[in-house]
Every structure is written in structure tokens, then in C-alpha cells.
Design an enzyme around this catalytic site. Structure first.
Site, mmCIF file in Angstrom:
data_model
loop_
_atom_site.group_PDB
_atom_site.id
_atom_site.type_symbol
_atom_site.label_atom_id
_atom_site.label_comp_id
_atom_site.label_asym_id
_atom_site.label_seq_id
_atom_site.Cartn_x
_atom_site.Cartn_y
_atom_site.Cartn_z
ATOM 1 N N PRO A 1 2.711 4.468 0.652
ATOM 2 C CG PRO A 1 4.421 5.988 0.442
ATOM 3 C CD PRO A 1 3.248 5.474 -0.197
ATOM 4 N N GLY B 1 1.053 -1.204 0.539
ATOM 5 C CA GLY B 1 0.402 0.269 0.030
ATOM 6 C C GLY B 1 0.990 1.404 0.629
ATOM 7 N N GLY C 1 -0.062 2.773 6.966
ATOM 8 C CA GLY C 1 -0.165 2.616 8.122
ATOM 9 C C GLY C 1 0.158 1.102 8.533
ATOM 10 C CB THR D 1 5.159 1.102 9.848
ATOM 11 O OG1 THR D 1 5.455 0.737 9.191
ATOM 12 C CG2 THR D 1 6.314 0.679 11.222
ATOM 13 C CG ASP E 1 -0.958 26.560 -13.304
ATOM 14 O OD1 ASP E 1 -1.713 25.786 -12.725
ATOM 15 O OD2 ASP E 1 -1.391 27.720 -13.902
ATOM 16 C CD GLU F 1 -4.201 31.179 -8.311
ATOM 17 O OE1 GLU F 1 -4.935 30.266 -8.178
ATOM 18 O OE2 GLU F 1 -2.246 31.260 -8.461
HETATM 19 P P1 ADP Z 1 3.290 3.703 6.288
HETATM 20 O O1 ADP Z 1 3.782 2.153 6.712
HETATM 21 O O2 ADP Z 1 2.346 2.350 5.762
HETATM 22 O O3 ADP Z 1 4.459 3.788 5.963
HETATM 23 P P2 ADP Z 1 2.408 4.376 8.896
HETATM 24 O O4 ADP Z 1 1.672 2.664 9.623
HETATM 25 O O5 ADP Z 1 4.674 4.757 9.578
HETATM 26 O O6 ADP Z 1 2.300 4.336 7.338
HETATM 27 O O7 ADP Z 1 2.124 4.968 9.523
HETATM 28 C C1 ADP Z 1 2.471 6.431 10.231
HETATM 29 C C2 ADP Z 1 1.389 6.976 11.110
HETATM 30 O O8 ADP Z 1 0.360 7.508 10.480
HETATM 31 C C3 ADP Z 1 1.043 6.186 11.789
HETATM 32 O O9 ADP Z 1 1.993 5.993 13.129
HETATM 33 C C4 ADP Z 1 0.033 7.079 12.135
HETATM 34 O O10 ADP Z 1 -0.144 7.310 12.678
HETATM 35 C C5 ADP Z 1 -0.818 7.198 11.242
HETATM 36 N N1 ADP Z 1 -1.894 6.414 11.012
HETATM 37 C C6 ADP Z 1 -1.604 5.884 9.633
HETATM 38 N N2 ADP Z 1 -2.976 4.876 8.973
HETATM 39 C C7 ADP Z 1 -4.079 4.839 10.039
HETATM 40 C C8 ADP Z 1 -4.561 4.783 10.219
HETATM 41 N N3 ADP Z 1 -5.287 3.611 9.421
HETATM 42 N N4 ADP Z 1 -5.127 4.666 11.282
HETATM 43 C C9 ADP Z 1 -4.778 5.678 12.637
HETATM 44 N N5 ADP Z 1 -3.686 6.643 12.220
HETATM 45 C C10 ADP Z 1 -2.795 6.399 11.016
HETATM 46 ZN ZN ZN Z 2 -1.775 28.675 -11.877
#
Ligand code: ADP
Ligand code: ZN
Length: 627
Positions: free
Chosen positions: A220, A218, A223, A225, A517, A440
Site C-alpha cells: 500500500p 505492491g 503509488g 493509483t 518488546d 530504554e
Molecule cells: P497505492 O495506490 O499504491 O496505495 P497511491 O498511489 O494511493 O498508492 O499513493 C498515495 C500517495 O503517495 C500518492 O498520491 C503520492 O502522493 C504518494 N506517492 C506514492 N508513491 C509515490 C512515488 N513513487 N512518487 C511520488 N509520490 C508517491
Molecule cells: Zn522496550
């Protein structure tokens, strides 16, 4: 000057940063280091060494405690032991810290005299000493130098071979599934993994093989990690995490030995979880490997070897995250390896609201804080972006010395995260302000008039980030699909700025303010033709370009030069059409262009309602109608 179609926070985060490579210098130095080490080894083996009796320290301590030893003299790493009744001491060399072993090991009432000398009185010729000291100094110097080199490259010379996986203690960072909003399917799959870890016997009894690898795919910040940590937390097992890019460091062979170390630590602490973030950094396809190929291949092979050695008793589950499944080496995805895939998607509106709720849960907020409308206007953002907005809102509130977060801070935080902070200090001449206002207004009017464009959300000529002004269009709801009509209106709207400049200042009075643009329009047009099969001649065919992952060899195009020409023609045609449509709209609504620009110069920022009010009465010319 931006024509913001959608808020696209953190656009660039998807790309894995190019790997930092140690230069040739380091490799050369390694060569010298090996030579120096060889010299020392040869040197010391040539040095005559008295053959000494080997006595284990424990034995010495035992004998001292039973009163057999009169004196122990320690100086540096050498020990002289004088047994009772003998004058001639036995010499022995000690490992670092050995002297303290004696002190701790001896009984308090032992009659042995322990003498620790500060100065070394090791005998030997000056040559002997020089043989040891000079190369040692060179080595120390070399390492110091290397460390400084390495620091600049964000690498760590010390400890290579040891994995840098951090162990999150079982009770320390408790992450529960409740902290993860949305992604219900993914969570369902993860619960299963938790169960594997908690009740392996249940699966064993049925002859089921517990999965060894789980791939989280998925964007970046979605969530991944967080989810891996939650699995470890809920199962109550240790969590070892490392990023793929950390494996790939200086020397060939180091990545593989890090993998070995990481897996052996995880196995020792089993049941446990290994989490490898950005696994694509080491596991990209074999035929598309860039400069660091051999090293990465060794690392990847080691990961595969380790995983192939897993069985139900191992009790280790490897979770890996990537945002580029298509780039992964297929060997990684075979059964018995990362054969479970969990897709983690960008949150939809309802999920965004839930994520915001999670992140505002422990923050003091006004009772009328409108998270719902924030959720509505943040289509395309990730959980990490939303967490970031929540944090910015809290920081802004603290800066204002307020006790609770209000809607004003929420909006400000959103805009700051979306397009950078307002830079009121940026000096614009009166002429530039005027030009920005027309530009704009051009975007806003074309967007307002064309039927398949998203509604105008806000127009401002306050500089933000690097842009002079911004016109925002926000879709009222998430849309997964986009029609040709919508593409075309979006392109015309993006051309609106440049065309407005042209109508007011003349053909050559146009400015560089429209550069971004035009870039935008060109990207949209190209993606219509090559990715979406939306060309007029090249309809329902796609022309994907493969990025091969290396910076040097660039792009591979699997079609003829003739086709490439056709694609270019179609792109040009689409861009021209977009400019033409914008021009027709603005020419036939010129009085509104003047009106809106004046209003912007006076107020700087206009909200949706205000824009609509100024633009009541605009007309949609027949010539731009598409359907
Ligand atoms: P990834 O590993 O996919 O890049 P992370 O897990 O590092 O993303 O997400 C970074 C932060 O974003 C998390 O520590 C959390 O605070 C927030 N976050 C991301 N997804 C969610 C979610 N589904 N619900 C709550 N917080 C989220
Ligand atoms: Zn413009």
C-alpha cells in the site's frame, strides 16, 4: 516502550480491512420490501383504470403550436387536453417533470391555454387513493430507515446497481510520469500501455492483441493509483476508478450490476481506463472465500465476462491494484485477462530522495534542508509515508508561523509520522520516568555493544503515541537480507529493556512496559523458524502457515502437530537465548546502565552522538560472541 529496529510506518495498512457486512436485518427488510412492492403491484392492477388514449407529448405540443388545442390543464401528473371545438377533455398521465416539457415546448404565441393546478383533483375512490398512498408511505419510510442503517455502515442504498466509479475528466487531475519518482521498470511498462491507448492502429496492423488487463502489485502507498492515473492522463483518456471493496455491498447481484454499469460507461467513453483498487476484496481464491462468497463470486465472474468480451476495438484497458497477488483467484490471471503484471516496490534510498524532492518541489524550504539524511533513515517506508512526512512538515511550519520549512520541522514531522506525536502532557510519575530511563538504556546498551545490531540513532523518555519512551536503531543503508547473527542481536537488543528492569528492580519488579518488546522478539523468532529456515534443528526448512482469508476458519497449517511442537521449542529456545545474552551484556556493563539512565533523566532525549559519548568504554563479553 519501544525498541524501534526499523521505522515501520503504517504497518497495518497492508491488511485489507474486514468487509463490512449488512446485517441480517437488511436482508429481512428486503424480504418485506419485496412483499410490499408485490402488494402495490397487485393493488394497482386491481384498481380500475380508465382506458385512455395514448398521445405522445411531442404530438400534443405540435398540435398546440399549430393551434388545434384550446386548453391544457396540468394537475399533478395528470393532464387534461381540450382540443378546439370539443368540450370533453382527454386525460393523460405524465411522467415527472412533464409539465415543464409543455411549457418549454410550446411556442410563445401559441393560443393554447396552459393551466397548471397546484392541487390534484384526480378523481377516484378513497380506497384507490389509500391503495397508493399507504404502501408508498411504508416504502418511503422503509427506505429512509434503510438509508440511516446504511449510513452507519458506510454503504449507500440509493443508486445500488449504479457503479460509483468516479470519472476523472481528461484535463482535470493531470498526473504526469514526472510526479512518480523511482520504479523505473514499472514506468517503462506503463509507457507501453499509454502507447496502446494512443496508437492502437500500430498494434492492430501487426496483428497484435492489445492487453485488456494490467495488474499492479505492491505494498500500500507505493503509488499504484498514482500510476494508473498517470497512464490515463498521459494518454489523454478518461479514468474510471472504483475500489474492490465498494463492489461488495449489500445485496446479492448488486456488485455484478455495478460491474456491468462501470464497463458500459467506460466503453461509451472509450478509449478509457478502468482502475479497480484492492481487487483482492472481490477476487480472492474461490476455495478460501469467507462469508460474502456468493456475492463476490458473481462480481468477479462479471468482471471476467466483461474482460473476455474485449477486443482491439473496445479501447478499454482495465488496471487493477493489489498487495496480495498470492490471494487472487487464478482465473483472473489467465491470458486475455490480467495477464500483464507490474511490480511496484517500496522505494530504495535513492528513490526515497527523489520522492521527497517531488513532494517538496512546490513548498518553500530552507536552502540547507537535508532531504538526504531523511531519505537515509526512512528505509521500509512507502511513497505515501514520505508524502505524509512532507505534508506534516509544512503543517508544523505553518503552525509555528514560519515562512519556510527547516530541518527541525522535517525531523519532527518524520518522528511524528513514524511513532506518533510527542505527548508531553502525558503525566508520568517520577518512578515511571526512572523505570523508563533504565528500560530504554537497556535497549540502547545491548544494541550498542552487540556487533551485528544497527547503530543507536536516538533514545528518548518523552512519551510518544502510546509508548513511554523510545530507543531507535536505524540501519545506515538499505539491506535486503538479514543474517542469523543480525536476527539474534536484534532479539537480544529488544530484550534489553525487560532485562534492565530486572537488574534494577528485581525479578518481580519488572513491568508491563516490556510487553510489546516481548511480542516483537517472539515474532522475530517465529519468522526465523517458520519463514526463513533458520532454526537450529529445523534448519533450511520452512513451515508456512496459510491464512485462508476468512476470519472464522483462521489458519491452515500444512504440517503435523509434532512439527508444531518442535517449532514452539525452537522459538522458546531463541527467546531464552536472547534474554540470556542481553543479561550478560547488561551485567558486565552495569555502570553504563546507571550512567545512561541518569543522563536520560536529566536530558530526556539523547542523539546518536551523545549516546556514543556516554557509552565509550563499554565491553563486549566473550560469552555473547556469536562469531
Ligand atoms: P497505492 O495506490 O499504491 O496505495 P497511491 O498511489 O494511493 O498508492 O499513493 C498515495 C500517495 O503517495 C500518492 O498520491 C503520492 O502522493 C504518494 N506517492 C506514492 N508513491 C509515490 C512515488 N513513487 N512518487 C511520488 N509520490 C508517491
Ligand atoms: Zn522496550
Amino acid at each position: 516502550m519501544a525498541d524501534k529496529i526499523n521505522v515501520n510506518i503504517g504497518k497495518n495498512k497492508g491488511k485489507t480491512p474486514p468487509k463490512k457486512k449488512a446485517g441480517n436485518f437488511v436482508r429481512l427488510s428486503l424480504f418485506w420490501a419485496i412483499i410490499i412492492i408485490l402488494v402495490i403491484t397487485i393493488g394497482s392492477s386491481l384498481t380500475p383504470v380508465d382506458t385512455l388514449k395514448e398521445i405522445p407529448i411531442s404530438d400534443v405540443i405540435h398540435r398546440a403550436n399549430s393551434g388545434e388545442i384550446a386548453k391544457i390543464e396540468i394537475s399533478g401528473n395528470s393532464v387534461k387536453i381540450t382540443p378546439k371545438g370539443e368540450e370533453k377533455p382527454t386525460e393523460k398521465s405524465l411522467k415527472e417533470g412533464g409539465s415543464s416539457i409543455f411549457e418549454q415546448g410550446l411556442d410563445k404565441d401559441a393560443e393554447t391555454e396552459v393551466i397548471i393546478k397546484e392541487e390534484s383533483d384526480v378523481g377516484g375512490t378513497i380506497l384507490n387513493a389509500a391503495m397508493l398512498i399507504v404502501p408508498t408511505l411504508i416504502i418511503i419510510g422503509f427506505f429512509l430507515f434503510m438509508m440511516r442503517q446504511a449510513q452507519g455502515q458506510n454503504n449507500q442504498t440509493m443508486n445500488f446497481g449504479k457503479s460509483k466509479a468516479r470519472l476523472y475528466g481528461i484535463d482535470k487531475k493531470k498526473v504526469s510520469f514526472l510526479d512518480i519518482a523511482g520504479n523505473e521498470n514499472a514506468k517503462q511498462d506503463l509507457m507501453e500501455i499509454v502507447d496502446f491507448l494512443k496508437n492502437p492502429k500500430k498494434y492492430e496492423a501487426l496483428g497484435a492483441k492489445i492487453p485488456s488487463g494490467v495488474l499492479l502489485a505492491g505494498n500500500p502507498g507505493t503509488g499504484k493509483t498514482l500510476m494508473a492515473r498517470a497512464v490515463a492522463s498521459e494518454a489523454g483518456v478518461p479514468f474510471f476508478s472504483i475500489s474492490g471493496s465498494e463492489f461488495a455491498e449489500m445485496f446479492v447481484g448488486v456488485g455484478a450490476s455495478r460491474v456491468r454499469d462501470l464497463f458500459s460507461r467506460a466503453k461509451k467513453n472509450a478509449p478509457s481506463i478502468i482502475f479497480i483498487d484492492e481487487i483482492d476484496a472481490v477476487a480472492h481464491k474461490r476455495d478460501t472465500r469467507g462469508g460474502n462468497g456468493r456475492e463476490d463470486e458473481q462480481t468477479l465472474n462479471q468482471i471476467l465476462v466483461e474482460m473476455d468480451g474485449f477486443d482491439n476495438e473496445t479501447g478499454v484497458i482495465v488496471m487493477a491494484a493489489t498487495n496480495r497477488v498470492d490471494m487472487l483467484d487464478k482465473a483472473l490471471l489467465r491470458p486475455g485477462r490480467f495477464d500483464r503484471h507490474i511490480n511496484v516496490t517500496l522505494p530504495e534510498r535513492k528513490d526515497r530522495l527523489d520522492i521527497l524532492k517531488v513532494h517538496f518541489k512546490n513548498k518553500p524550504v530552507d536552502s540547507d534542508l537535508d532531504l538526504e539524511s531523511l531519505a537515509a533513515k526512512t528505509a521500509g517506508t512507502s511513497g505515501a509515508d514520505l508524502a505524509n512526512i512532507a505534508n506534516e512538515a509544512a503543517i508544523l511550519t505553518a503552525r509555528l508561523n514560519k515562512k519556510t520549512i527547516s530541518n527541525a520541522e522535517l525531523v519532527e514531522a518524520f518522528e511524528k509520522v513514524a511513532i506518533g506525536p510527542e505527548s508531553k502532557s502525558k503525566i508520568m510519575t517520577e518512578k515511571e520516568r526512572e523505570l523508563t530511563a533504565y528500560h530504554e538504556a537497556g535497549h540502547a546498551i545491548v544494541g550498542h555493544v552487540l556487533p551485528d545490531s544497527d547503530p543507536v540513532h536516538k533514545v528518548t523518555i518523552i512519551p510518544r503515541g502510546r509508548t513511554g519512551g523510545v530507543t531507535w536503531f536505524l540501519p545506515h543503508e538499505d539491506r535486503s537480507y538479514k543474517s542469523v547473527y543480525e536476527f539474534k542481536d536484534a532479539m537480544a537488543r529488544a530484550m534489553g529493556g525487560r532485562i534492565a528492569e530486572k537488574l534494577i528492580y528485581g525479578e518481580d519488579g519488572v513491568t508491563t512496559g516490556a510487553g510489546a518488546d516481548l511480542q516483537n522478539v517472539s515474532e522475530m523468532a517465529r519468522s526465523m523458524i517458520t519463514e526463513e529456515g533458520m532454526g537450529s534443528n529445523l534448519r533450511n526448512q520452512v513451515f508456512p502457515i496459510e491464512k485462508d482469508g476468512s476470519l472464522l476458519s483462521g489458519l491452515v497449517k500444512p504440517y503435523s502437530d509434532e512439527t508444531a511442537l518442535k517449532i514452539d521449542e525452537e522459538v522458546q529456545q531463541l527467546m531464552k537465548e536472547a534474554g540470556r545474552r542481553a543479561e550478560i551484556v547488561l551485567k558486565s556493563n552495569k555502570e553504563y546502565l546507571e550512567k545512561l539512565a541518569k543522563e536520560l533523566l536529566a536530558k530526556e532525549t539523547l542523539e546518536e552522538k551523545e549516546v556514543k559519548k556516554v557509552l565509550t568504554g563499554t565491553s563486549l563479553p566473550k560469552a555473547v560472541k556469536l562469531h
